[in-house]
Design a protein around this motif. Structure first.
Motif, PDB file in Angstrom:
ATOM      1  N   VAL A 150      39.673  40.752  46.178  1.00 21.66           N
ATOM      2  CA  VAL A 150      39.736  39.921  44.969  1.00 21.66           C
ATOM      3  C   VAL A 150      40.528  40.659  43.901  1.00 21.66           C
ATOM      4  O   VAL A 150      40.721  41.872  43.977  1.00 21.66           O
ATOM      5  CB  VAL A 150      38.317  39.560  44.450  1.00 21.66           C
ATOM      6  N   ASP A 151      40.964  39.943  42.898  1.00 22.34           N
ATOM      7  CA  ASP A 151      41.738  40.541  41.806  1.00 22.34           C
ATOM      8  C   ASP A 151      40.785  41.081  40.748  1.00 22.34           C
ATOM      9  O   ASP A 151      40.231  40.320  39.958  1.00 22.34           O
ATOM     10  CB  ASP A 151      42.675  39.495  41.210  1.00 22.34           C
ATOM     11  N   CYS A 152      40.590  42.393  40.729  1.00 26.58           N
ATOM     12  CA  CYS A 152      39.722  43.033  39.747  1.00 26.58           C
ATOM     13  C   CYS A 152      40.473  43.440  38.479  1.00 26.58           C
ATOM     14  O   CYS A 152      39.883  44.051  37.590  1.00 26.58           O
ATOM     15  CB  CYS A 152      39.028  44.253  40.359  1.00 26.58           C
ATOM     16  N   SER A 153      41.755  43.093  38.370  1.00 22.51           N
ATOM     17  CA  SER A 153      42.542  43.542  37.221  1.00 22.51           C
ATOM     18  C   SER A 153      42.049  42.938  35.907  1.00 22.51           C
ATOM     19  O   SER A 153      42.227  43.544  34.847  1.00 22.51           O
ATOM     20  CB  SER A 153      44.019  43.222  37.424  1.00 22.51           C
ATOM     21  N   ASN A 154      41.426  41.753  35.937  1.00 24.38           N
ATOM     22  CA  ASN A 154      40.913  41.122  34.734  1.00 24.38           C
ATOM     23  C   ASN A 154      39.436  41.408  34.499  1.00 24.38           C
ATOM     24  O   ASN A 154      38.842  40.869  33.573  1.00 24.38           O
ATOM     25  CB  ASN A 154      41.119  39.601  34.783  1.00 24.38           C
ATOM     26  N   VAL A 155      38.843  42.210  35.358  1.00 24.10           N
ATOM     27  CA  VAL A 155      37.418  42.550  35.246  1.00 24.10           C
ATOM     28  C   VAL A 155      37.370  44.042  34.915  1.00 24.10           C
ATOM     29  O   VAL A 155      37.583  44.883  35.765  1.00 24.10           O
ATOM     30  CB  VAL A 155      36.677  42.256  36.569  1.00 24.10           C
ATOM     31  N   GLN A 156      37.115  44.317  33.635  1.00 27.70           N
ATOM     32  CA  GLN A 156      37.234  45.691  33.140  1.00 27.70           C
ATOM     33  C   GLN A 156      35.903  46.207  32.601  1.00 27.70           C
ATOM     34  O   GLN A 156      35.190  45.482  31.908  1.00 27.70           O
ATOM     35  CB  GLN A 156      38.278  45.738  32.012  1.00 27.70           C
ATOM     36  N   PRO A 157      35.579  47.482  32.886  1.00 29.07           N
ATOM     37  CA  PRO A 157      34.350  48.057  32.335  1.00 29.07           C
ATOM     38  C   PRO A 157      34.411  48.065  30.800  1.00 29.07           C
ATOM     39  O   PRO A 157      35.473  48.299  30.228  1.00 29.07           O
ATOM     40  CB  PRO A 157      34.308  49.476  32.876  1.00 29.07           C
ATOM     41  N   LEU A 158      33.280  47.822  30.177  1.00 31.24           N
ATOM     42  CA  LEU A 158      33.209  47.933  28.726  1.00 31.24           C
ATOM     43  C   LEU A 158      33.252  49.403  28.348  1.00 31.24           C
ATOM     44  O   LEU A 158      32.727  50.242  29.076  1.00 31.24           O
ATOM     45  CB  LEU A 158      31.933  47.314  28.186  1.00 31.24           C
ATOM     46  N   PRO A 159      33.854  49.720  27.203  1.00 34.85           N
ATOM     47  CA  PRO A 159      33.897  51.139  26.778  1.00 34.85           C
ATOM     48  C   PRO A 159      32.507  51.663  26.439  1.00 34.85           C
ATOM     49  O   PRO A 159      31.603  50.961  26.177  1.00 34.85           O
ATOM     50  CB  PRO A 159      34.788  51.117  25.541  1.00 34.85           C
TER      51      PRO A 159
END
Length: 159
Positions: A150-159
């Motif tokens: 899947v494309d995880c590029s738009n699913v980012q860990p919160l700082p």
């Protein structure tokens, strides 16, 4: 006792706070032990409704509850936290999905395990990979392999 995994999501009313609150409620359930959570991730909404981004996570714990009572307990937490089911894939204060329980499979109208459409959902697989990358989902494969598809590029860990 069986390991269980729950997906958490929110995009209303301070989503990180809503996820922390839901984790506290899950940890307080009778028959739930050793709760741990993935980091929180920001993800675009799923579906056709225009709305804010979601914050998502996956929780893992030991459960003495069978799948059906666990699902009922999760739905009760949603109600207590103000979840209103207005439209499919719409904005929500909290969403709790029973994703999988070790040794359990279901294919009913009310509960399907593993949860349907897991293999399509980066907002579930990317956080889940942090907790259980080598977990094998019956009929689907390992979490780490599914996350690579899947494309995880738009699913980012919160700082």
């Amino acid at each position: 006792m069986a390991l269980a995994w729950v997906g958490l999501g929110s995009n209303l009313d301070d989503p990180p706070a809503r996820l922390r609150e839901a984790l506290e409620h899950i940890a307080a359930l009778e028959g739930v032990f050793a709760l741990r959570s993935s980091p929180f991730y920001r993800a675009p909404p799923w579906g056709p409704v225009a709305q804010p981004d979601f914050v998502n996570a996956v929780a893992e714990f030991d459960a003495r509850l069978a799948p059906e009572p666990l699902l009922e307990a999760l739905l009760s937490i949603e109600r207590r936290m103000g979840r209103e089911r207005r439209e499919r894939w719409g904005p929500r204060r909290i969403d709790l999905d029973l994703l999988h329980m070790e040794g359990e499979s279901r294919a009913g109208d009310r509960l399907e395990l593993p949860h349907p459409r897991i293999a399509e959902r980066a907002f579930v697989l990317c956080p889940w990979r942090d907790l259980a990358p080598t977990l094998e989902l019956p009929g689907l494969g390992r979490i780490e392999a599914l996350a690579k598809k899947v494309d995880c590029s738009n699913v980012q860990p919160l700082p």
